[in-house]
Design an enzyme around this catalytic site. Structure first.
Site, PDB file in Angstrom:
ATOM      1  N   LYS A 155      -9.141   4.201  15.528  1.00 25.42           N
ATOM      2  CA  LYS A 155      -9.397   4.895  14.258  1.00 25.42           C
ATOM      3  C   LYS A 155     -10.891   5.171  14.150  1.00 25.42           C
ATOM      4  CE  LYS A 155      -8.381   4.071   9.276  1.00 25.42           C
ATOM      5  NZ  LYS A 155      -7.763   3.106   8.327  1.00 25.42           N
TER       6      LYS A 155
ATOM      7  N   SER B  41      -4.234   5.173   5.506  1.00 29.53           N
ATOM      8  CA  SER B  41      -5.265   6.056   6.001  1.00 29.53           C
ATOM      9  C   SER B  41      -5.320   6.187   7.524  1.00 29.53           C
ATOM     10  CB  SER B  41      -6.633   5.583   5.503  1.00 29.53           C
ATOM     11  OG  SER B  41      -6.924   4.283   5.960  1.00 29.53           O
TER      12      SER B  41
ATOM     13  N   SER C  87      -2.904   0.653   5.041  1.00 26.70           N
ATOM     14  CA  SER C  87      -3.254   1.761   5.943  1.00 26.70           C
ATOM     15  C   SER C  87      -2.766   1.639   7.375  1.00 26.70           C
ATOM     16  CB  SER C  87      -4.767   1.961   5.960  1.00 26.70           C
ATOM     17  OG  SER C  87      -5.131   2.703   4.823  1.00 26.70           O
TER      18      SER C  87
END
Ligand code: GLN
Length: 460
Positions: free
Chosen positions: A67, A142, A166
């Protein structure tokens, strides 16, 4: 493709070939917008070093994606924001370092909601990621990019961060395994901070055994993150028989999609068929979980984001005439709307006139929620429930209504507030073919047990 299949391929061909294939696949799937930047040059160099026997380890040559709020070499660390668009990390996160020490090869940085604020990846400054199963729907967030890239089989695993869901929510939306470990299991050093009291690092994989391996490699004390716990994680082959499992009643209420409820009930049946006891339990404080979360998290993130001032690093507005204008314009240009909304809420609840009424009250309510979990864990080994009230929603469906977006976090934030381990494993599909995950939640440091149980039921 899972990790052992990937290792097999490396053996029969080469690390270079496997890494090249992963990079090609990532490029072929560019339409999903799951990757922000590839780390191609560095990845291929490392692959050659694996093939030359200079790099060895449990993951020698295995490609992964991280990420883009993790500091890693080979590409900028943007946190999907204009603020950090051109920021090249001077150091790497401990999580990435530990995986690299076992020979894993990072091939790229994945898309997210800017600064991890969101649950759909639509808050990225570089456009939304599309769902792996239905590209008209959201990836979740996210950590949407990491979930999608794993689901598309570009890489066998990817890393994410989970502050309030997330990892678990996008895992559920894309049909992969997502692990949010106990708070403090994996070092957060070198990861862009969101809310320091709930941020955790975890993984996306295609099966539970791979999640165990990745957790095992990343877990443990790090002197550069004082909240890390001594390594307690172990890969278990045995599952305690006859476990007592509580199905959280508040997560199965009327408003929850009937497909979601059906898949969770089927999972409960599967647990029973395997000798475990599943009973309905109540967690009344769930009613306040979102209120607690959406006070504490903005408070913490408003403070963490104060460092982006145009002076130290990151974006700096041009043509500035005063210091106030430098701060104001830099932050206006560098943050997306959702970042600004949360900074304002956070500054408000921390302001001297409202601190007691909001922030302090939320902290007290947090303790009550933690106590409720503790009471349940005196009687139950673990808890289960859905991850989200619905499968992946349509792109754009919730963007004009932040409150509606926040309501979708109801089932993931309670364990975040309490620092408990929680994992999302695929539980089947909706009638329209969308993935649905089941959430397994345990007491602090029960991560090994949770994963072992999930593993024992996989493919059954
Ligand atoms: N969707 C949640 C939020 O918007 C969770 C975000 C996260 O875990 N980073 O805060």
């Amino acid at each position: 493709m899972n990790i052992s299949e990937t290792k097999e391929q490396i053996k029969t061909s080469s690390a270079r070939k496997v890494v090249e294939t992963a990079i090609k696949l990532a490029k072929d799937n560019a339409d999903y917008n799951a990757i922000l930047n590839l780390t191609e040059e560095r990845a291929l160099k490392r692959a050659d070093e694996v093939d030359a026997g200079k790099i060895t380890g449990k993951l020698a040559g295995v490609p992964f994606v991280v990420k883009d709020n993790f500091l890693a070499f080979g590409a900028p660390t943007t946190a999907a924001s204009k603020m950090l668009e051109n920021f090249n990390a001077p150091l790497q996160s401990t999580a990435v370092d530990r995986l690299e020490a076992e020979g894993a090869i990072c091939i790229g940085k994945s898309n997210l909601d800017a600064f991890a604020h969101g649950g759909s990846t639509e808050n990225s400054a570089f456009g939304p990621t599309k769902n792996s199963v239905d590209p008209t729907r959201v990836a979740g967030g996210s950590s949407g990019g990491s979930a999608v890239i794993t689901a598309l089989n570009v890489v066998p695993f990817a890393l994410g961060s989970d502050t309030g869901g997330s990892i678990r929510q996008p895992a559920s939306f894309n049909g992969v395994v997502g692990v949010k470990p106990t708070y403090g299991t994996v070092s957060r050093y070198g990861v862009v901070a969101m809310a320091s009291s709930t941020d955790v690092i975890g993984s996306f994989t295609s099966n539970v055994a791979d999640a165990e391996l990745i957790t095992d490699i990343m877990a443990g004390r790090d002197d550069r993150d004082m909240t890390t716990l001594p390594d307690f994680f172990e890969i278990q082959t045995d599952v305690k028989p006859g476990q007592k499992i509580g199905l959280i009643k508040e997560f199965m209420a009327e408003g929850v999609d009937s497909d979601v409820r059906d898949r969770i009930n089927e999972y409960a049946e599967k647990l029973r068929a395997n000798g475990h006891v599943v009973e309905e339990v109540s967690l009344p404080m769930v009613e306040y979980a979102l209120a607690i979360y959406y006070i504490l998290v903005p408070a913490e993130l408003s403070s963490n984001l104060a460092r982006y001032d145009g002076v130290r690093y990151g974006h700096r507005a041009e043509g500035i005439k005063s210091l106030a204008e430098l701060y104001g314009r830099t932050r206006d240009e560098g943050f997306v709307t959702e970042n600004k909304r949360r900074i304002m809420i956070g500054s408000y609840v921390l302001s001297s006139g409202f601190f007691d009424a909001y922030y302090l009250k939320a902290q007290k309510a947090r303790t009550l929620l933690i106590n409720e979990f503790n009471e349940l864990f005196k009687r139950y080994d673990l808890l289960i429930g859905p991850v989200t009230p619905t499968p992946a929603f349509k792109l754009g469906e919730n963007t004009s209504d932040p409150i509606k977006m926040y309501l979708g976090d109801i089932m993931t934030v309670p364990t975040s507030i309490a620092g408990l381990p929680a994992i999302s494993v695929p539980a089947g599909l909706s009638e329209t073919g969308l993935p649905i995950g089941v959430q397994l939640m345990g007491p602090r440091c029960s991560d090994s047990k949770l994963l072992a149980l999930a593993k024992s039921l996989e493919n059954k």
